[in-house]
Design a protein around this motif. Structure first.
Motif, PDB file in Angstrom:
ATOM      1  N   GLU A 230      -4.683  12.682  46.895  1.00  0.00           N
ATOM      2  CA  GLU A 230      -3.261  12.930  47.176  1.00  0.00           C
ATOM      3  C   GLU A 230      -2.420  12.814  45.900  1.00  0.00           C
ATOM      4  O   GLU A 230      -1.568  13.658  45.616  1.00  0.00           O
TER       5      GLU A 230
ATOM      6  N   THR B 225     -14.279   4.012  48.211  1.00  0.00           N
ATOM      7  CA  THR B 225     -14.064   3.976  49.657  1.00  0.00           C
ATOM      8  C   THR B 225     -13.376   5.278  50.055  1.00  0.00           C
ATOM      9  O   THR B 225     -12.786   5.978  49.215  1.00  0.00           O
ATOM     10  N   ASP B 226     -13.433   5.602  51.321  1.00  0.00           N
ATOM     11  CA  ASP B 226     -12.738   6.792  51.814  1.00  0.00           C
ATOM     12  C   ASP B 226     -11.241   6.700  51.531  1.00  0.00           C
ATOM     13  O   ASP B 226     -10.607   7.688  51.156  1.00  0.00           O
ATOM     14  N   GLU B 227     -10.691   5.490  51.668  1.00  0.00           N
ATOM     15  CA  GLU B 227      -9.253   5.286  51.432  1.00  0.00           C
ATOM     16  C   GLU B 227      -8.891   5.536  49.970  1.00  0.00           C
ATOM     17  O   GLU B 227      -7.890   6.195  49.670  1.00  0.00           O
ATOM     18  N   ASP B 228      -9.688   5.000  49.051  1.00  0.00           N
ATOM     19  CA  ASP B 228      -9.412   5.199  47.633  1.00  0.00           C
ATOM     20  C   ASP B 228      -9.515   6.677  47.259  1.00  0.00           C
ATOM     21  O   ASP B 228      -8.665   7.203  46.532  1.00  0.00           O
ATOM     22  N   LYS B 229     -10.543   7.333  47.772  1.00  0.00           N
ATOM     23  CA  LYS B 229     -10.729   8.753  47.462  1.00  0.00           C
ATOM     24  C   LYS B 229      -9.564   9.580  47.981  1.00  0.00           C
ATOM     25  O   LYS B 229      -9.026  10.431  47.260  1.00  0.00           O
ATOM     26  N   SER B 230      -9.130   9.299  49.192  1.00  0.00           N
ATOM     27  CA  SER B 230      -7.992  10.041  49.758  1.00  0.00           C
ATOM     28  C   SER B 230      -6.720   9.815  48.945  1.00  0.00           C
ATOM     29  O   SER B 230      -5.954  10.746  48.684  1.00  0.00           O
ATOM     30  N   MET B 231      -6.494   8.581  48.539  1.00  0.00           N
ATOM     31  CA  MET B 231      -5.297   8.265  47.759  1.00  0.00           C
ATOM     32  C   MET B 231      -5.333   8.972  46.410  1.00  0.00           C
ATOM     33  O   MET B 231      -4.326   9.535  45.958  1.00  0.00           O
TER      34      MET B 231
END
Length: 89
Positions: free
Chosen positions: A23, A14-20
């Protein structure tokens, strides 16, 4: 000479997992690949170790259950240790 790294694993995130993950990799001064390989390898080692400690063959399981059901009588060393503990209280 280090072994060549030629194995791949493709992931869908997901976009959220990739961003996390991006980071966290940046915070640890690692590439995304380094971060993911390190994290996955550490977790894999933990799972394997837990599994190896928890899985018993049938004979071992029966031996453990027998010891729980019919514990041996306390020996002199255990009695002395219990007395020392009681005397401390």
């Amino acid at each position: 000479m280090p072994a060549l790294k030629n194995q791949r694993i493709d992931l869908r995130l997901t976009d959220e997992d990739k961003s996390m993950i991006e980071e966290a990799a940046a915070m640890t001064n690692q590439s995304i690949t380094q971060f993911m390989v390190t994290s996955a390898s550490e977790r894999a080692a933990e799972v394997i170790e837990q599994h190896r400690r928890l899985i018993l063959n049938e004979a071992s399981w029966n031996q453990v259950m027998e010891a729980i059901s019919h514990p041996p009588a306390p020996n002199d060393r255990l009695k002395k240790a219990a007395k020392r503990l009681k005397d401390r209280e």
